[in-house]
Design a protein around this motif. Structure first.
Motif, mmCIF file in Angstrom:
data_model
loop_
_atom_site.group_PDB
_atom_site.id
_atom_site.type_symbol
_atom_site.label_atom_id
_atom_site.label_comp_id
_atom_site.label_asym_id
_atom_site.label_seq_id
_atom_site.Cartn_x
_atom_site.Cartn_y
_atom_site.Cartn_z
ATOM 1 N N LEU A 121 0.511 -1.089 0.312
ATOM 2 C CA LEU A 121 0.281 -0.146 0.038
ATOM 3 C C LEU A 121 0.776 1.127 0.515
ATOM 4 O O LEU A 121 0.766 2.232 -0.595
ATOM 5 N N SER A 122 1.985 1.311 0.280
ATOM 6 C CA SER A 122 2.825 2.344 0.500
ATOM 7 C C SER A 122 3.904 2.614 -0.356
ATOM 8 O O SER A 122 4.043 3.831 -0.734
ATOM 9 N N GLY A 123 3.711 1.575 -1.420
ATOM 10 C CA GLY A 123 4.742 1.554 -2.475
ATOM 11 C C GLY A 123 6.270 1.471 -2.585
ATOM 12 O O GLY A 123 6.778 0.905 -3.370
ATOM 13 N N ALA A 124 6.128 1.010 -0.891
ATOM 14 C CA ALA A 124 7.791 0.669 -0.920
ATOM 15 C C ALA A 124 7.696 -1.178 -1.541
ATOM 16 O O ALA A 124 9.702 -0.885 -1.604
ATOM 17 N N GLU A 125 7.096 -1.981 -1.501
ATOM 18 C CA GLU A 125 6.402 -2.948 -2.078
ATOM 19 C C GLU A 125 6.181 -3.759 -3.080
ATOM 20 O O GLU A 125 5.379 -2.398 -3.329
ATOM 21 N N GLY A 126 6.430 -4.396 -3.806
ATOM 22 C CA GLY A 126 5.246 -4.963 -5.153
ATOM 23 C C GLY A 126 5.578 -4.605 -6.094
ATOM 24 O O GLY A 126 6.696 -3.527 -6.142
ATOM 25 N N PRO A 127 4.607 -4.625 -7.081
ATOM 26 C CA PRO A 127 5.321 -4.065 -8.478
ATOM 27 C C PRO A 127 4.918 -2.833 -8.665
ATOM 28 O O PRO A 127 5.333 -2.475 -10.287
ATOM 29 N N GLY A 128 4.976 -1.901 -7.813
ATOM 30 C CA GLY A 128 4.324 -0.370 -8.209
ATOM 31 C C GLY A 128 3.256 -0.447 -8.775
ATOM 32 O O GLY A 128 2.635 -1.105 -8.720
#
Length: 801
Positions: A493-500
């Protein structure tokens, strides 16, 4: 009789606690020598004005309990979410002091006639002389307090009486020591006698996430607080909560102080009396409105997204609001709360709106409704979640692969899940720890078809374990770090992890698999649903038997109840004696299990002092020696932070044994095991590296974290012992569940299921609740939460997928 995994004598099944699992052969008995003394506050020093906690020596004969009274603050299913926790604070001592002075004055008059005849021959002062001395001492104390009030109060450290109590209550809620929501929890059946808890030093708190409040605004609020006798250290929180013109709002409506976490109505009443004088009264419209909002906030802390109108009115009446209905209407009219009328499923069900049975019979076409009142924040989140899920359910899957591709991938235990995802946009998957291999197989199959896939877990430990499962499913070596395919929910949710995210702010994924779905609160779930692009698939997977989210809502349970999409129940059982034990608990049965390798051990104890002693012995000696699992891989779980065997007492004892030190930086030393909580509901385990001018340096899951000095007390606590809510989403090779006698009234089936299920290879149960354990497993389910999600979903998605 006590049993210990380090013991040399076997304990027959019939000697085990009734209804408890069997102890495997080879368990030793007897207490080890050299057990540590458990002192009072230890590294967590008490606040100024608080007495030192009494010491308990669990190594002493009988493991006696400390001869000091205290208050237990056990965690529950919301506080576990906060439900069942006692957040009450002490009343002001001013009234008691005035009564005592009056009593002494009366006593001096009554005793003057006979004082001469009762003077001791040994030169002891007469009652009259003693009374005069007491009065002189009282006057001196009053003069000292007056003199102290002339100077500035430094960060609340020189406060006493009601102001100190108020500041301590706020700090306890902010630091997580006491969940704020106790209004809608069940009352305890009897007072508990426990060791007093170390109280953390009160300090001003500034949220790192919030925008800084101008210094002049804080100073203006501080002046109003001092005028009303409230701690000036609350000024930053009040200014942040009320926003622009906070000082004027507070002066006009002193009950706005209730917007600060930890402040209770009786404390706000005292503040209002100091500011308003004779104008202040229990029937003041401002008071009724503020208390109504406060009650809704307390309800949210224990998991409710709204309250039924009659329940809210009853709670207002208990808070001395003379016209509860008018208070509710005032809160609604001012926009502080919203009102909803939700149709009930059963035509014959009683209507909360006041419709009588006769009226219902006359108008069979009219469905009864229940009237709910809620805060706008959670109402909008729940409606947004329902809209987002309806969009997902009603959107057809993209042309992302032929039916043959999905069918060829549908093999093994994950076949049913893969087929369900092939034809539907929203799928629910339920199962225990072993069933996580099925979502891993789904993610591997979707990636093999060229889909953009992301999986999200509740904790860093869960992310690492799922990344290892995915590597196994894809028949490759696990990477040193989880790929961007696997993230935590918070990191995604914060954008720090995952596909963006793309240019529209939507996640770059065609399939999102959320593990640990029961931990989703309504706000996090709404953000996830809003972030999905049209046509993306969503799979929510989790164990429905574990504790619900810390935040309000019960998203996964509500979706299961609403039946608006396919539900796939895993048939993969958790292996071994621990898996057998936990599976039985899930259906309300505390079965005896065979544990030939000492996978499950029961350690009966008589009282909390012995429970602390046995726990330290198990972690430091017995489990490493007899089971082969080192202390750093053993997790202690107990029902609450407070109490005679809560996390604070246990952590103090374990630190003394495993990493003794002076605790120069907020009670911490390098090497201390910690639990870092950057936000409510998110706890990351780690250890202390060092401390310097920047703050406390931690290492959490291999990543460095620096906590500023002013945030240490609110976000970091020792982590050898945790609550079940802090441990959910993670597993440890060895787990020791501590059940002291004073926690019997707080146990329920989800808590026991969650705590026992955190163990991978070994589970020790320090058992002091007797028959309360099997009774909780059989008869005490999760406490209900009032939510609107099922009603909202059925209105938008009337048929199941």
């Amino acid at each position: 009789m006590t049993t210990d995994p380090a013991a040399a004598q076997s304990v027959p099944a019939e000697e085990a606690e009734p209804g408890a699992p069997n102890v495997g052969p080879g368990a030793e008995s007897g207490a080890g020598a050299g057990a540590p003394e458990v002192g009072g506050p230890g590294p967590e020093k008490g606040a100024s004005g608080e007495g030192a906690a009494g010491a308990v020596d669990p190594a002493s004969a009988g493991g006696g309990r400390g001869d000091v009274e205290g208050s237990a603050a056990p965690e529950s299913s919301a506080g576990e979410g906060g439900a069942g926790a006692d957040s009450r604070v002490a009343e002001s001592g001013a009234a008691a002091g005035s009564q005592a002075a009056a009593a002494r004055s009366e006593g001096s008059e009554e005793g003057s006639s006979g004082a001469a005849g009762e003077t001791a021959a040994a030169g002891e002062p007469s009652e009259a002389e003693a009374e005069l001395a007491a009065q002189r001492e009282l006057r001196e104390r009053i003069e000292r307090r007056k003199a102290e009030k002339k100077g500035a109060v430094e960060s609340g450290t020189k406060l006493s009486g009601a102001a100190a109590d108020l500041l301590a209550a706020v700090r306890a809620v902010e630091s997580g020591e006491k969940p704020g929501g106790s209004v809608f929890s069940e009352a305890e059946s009897a007072p508990r006698r426990v060791v007093p808890e170390p109280v953390r030093r009160p300090q001003p708190v500034t949220s790192s996430a919030a925008a800084p409040v101008p210094a002049e605004a804080v100073d203006a609020v501080r002046a109003v607080l001092l005028e009303g006798g409230a701690p000036e250290a609350l000024a930053p929180q009040v200014a942040a909560a009320l926003g622009e013109g906070a000082d004027g709002q507070l002066r006009e409506d002193p009950w706005q102080l209730l917007r600060v976490a930890g402040v209770r109505p009786e404390q706000a009443d005292g503040f209002a009396r100091a500011l308003l004088g004779a104008e202040c009264g229990p029937g003041d419209e401002r008071r009724g409105r503020a208390v109504a909002v406060w009650l809704l906030e307390q309800a949210a802390l224990v998991g409710h997204t709204a309250l039924e109108a009659p329940a809210l009115s009853t709670a207002l009446a208990q808070r001395a609001v003379p016209d509860p209905d008018a208070a509710v209407q005032s809160a609604i009219a001012e926009g502080d709360a919203l009102v909803f009328q939700d149709a009930l499923d059963e035509p014959g069900a009683p209507a909360a709106s006041g419709q009588s049975g006769d009226d219902a019979e006359e108008g069979e076409q009219e469905r009864p409704v229940r009237v709910l009142v809620g805060l706008e924040r959670y109402a909008l989140a729940e409606e947004s979640l329902a809209d987002g899920l309806a969009r997902v359910v009603n959107s057809l899957p993209k042309e992302d692969g032929s039916a043959g591709d999905w069918e060829s991938a549908a093999t093994g235990s994950a076949a049913e899940l893969i087929r369900a995802v092939a034809g539907h946009s929203l799928v629910l998957h339920t199962g225990g720890e072993a069933s996580r291999a099925e979502p891993a197989a789904l993610v591997a199959a979707a990636r093999a078809m060229g889909l953009r896939v992301c999986a999200a877990t509740h904790s860093v430990d869960g992310r690492q374990r799922f990344a290892a499962l995915l590597a196994r499913a894809e028949q490759r070596e696990p990477a040193a770090e989880p790929q961007e395919t696997v993230a935590t929910v918070a990191g995604l949710l914060s954008g720090a992890e995952g596909p963006g995210r793309d240019a529209d702010g939507l996640l770059r994924t065609e399939l999102l698999v959320v593990l640990d779905a029961p931990q989703l609160d309504v706000e996090s779930a709404a953000m996830l649903a809003e972030s999905l692009p049209d046509g993306a698939r969503l799979v929510l997977s989790g164990d429905p038997g574990v504790l619900w989210s810390v935040g309000p809502g019960r998203v996964f349970a509500d979706l299961l109840a609403a039946r608006v999409c396919p539900q796939v129940a895993s048939r993969t059982p958790d292996p071994g004696p621990i898996g057998e034990l936990v599976s039985g608990i899930g259906v309300g049965e505390l079965n005896q299990v065979e544990a030939p390798g000492k996978e499950v051990v029961i350690v009966p104890v008589r009282d909390a002092g012995e429970a602390v002693h046995r726990t330290v012995q198990l972690v430091a000696d017995s489990v490493p020696r007899a089971i082969g699992i080192p202390a750093e891989q053993t997790q202690v779980i107990t029902p609450g932070h407070g109490g005679a065997a809560g996390t604070r007492v246990l952590n103090a004892a374990l630190k003394e044994r495993l990493n003794p030190g002076p605790g120069r930086f907020g009670g911490f030393d390098p090497g201390d095991r910690i639990a870092y909580t950057p936000a409510p509901g998110r706890t990351a385990p780690g250890h202390v590296v060092k401390a310097d001018a920047e703050g406390l340096h931690l290492e959490c899951a291999g990543a460095p974290v620096v906590v500023p000095k002013e945030r240490v007390e609110q976000t970091v606590r020792h982590g050898w012992a945790l609550t079940a809510h802090q441990a959910v989403g993670r597993r440890s090779p060895a787990v020791i569940v501590v059940l002291p006698g004073d926690a019997a009234q707080t146990l329920n089936r989800p808590w026991i299921y969650t705590a026992f299920g955190r163990a991978e290879s070994h589970l020790s149960v320090v058992h002091g609740v007797e028959q309360a354990l099997p009774q909780a497993v059989a008869d005490i389910p999760a406490k209900p939460r009032t939510t609107r999600l099922p009603t909202l979903l059925k209105a938008q998605v009337p048929t199941a997928g």
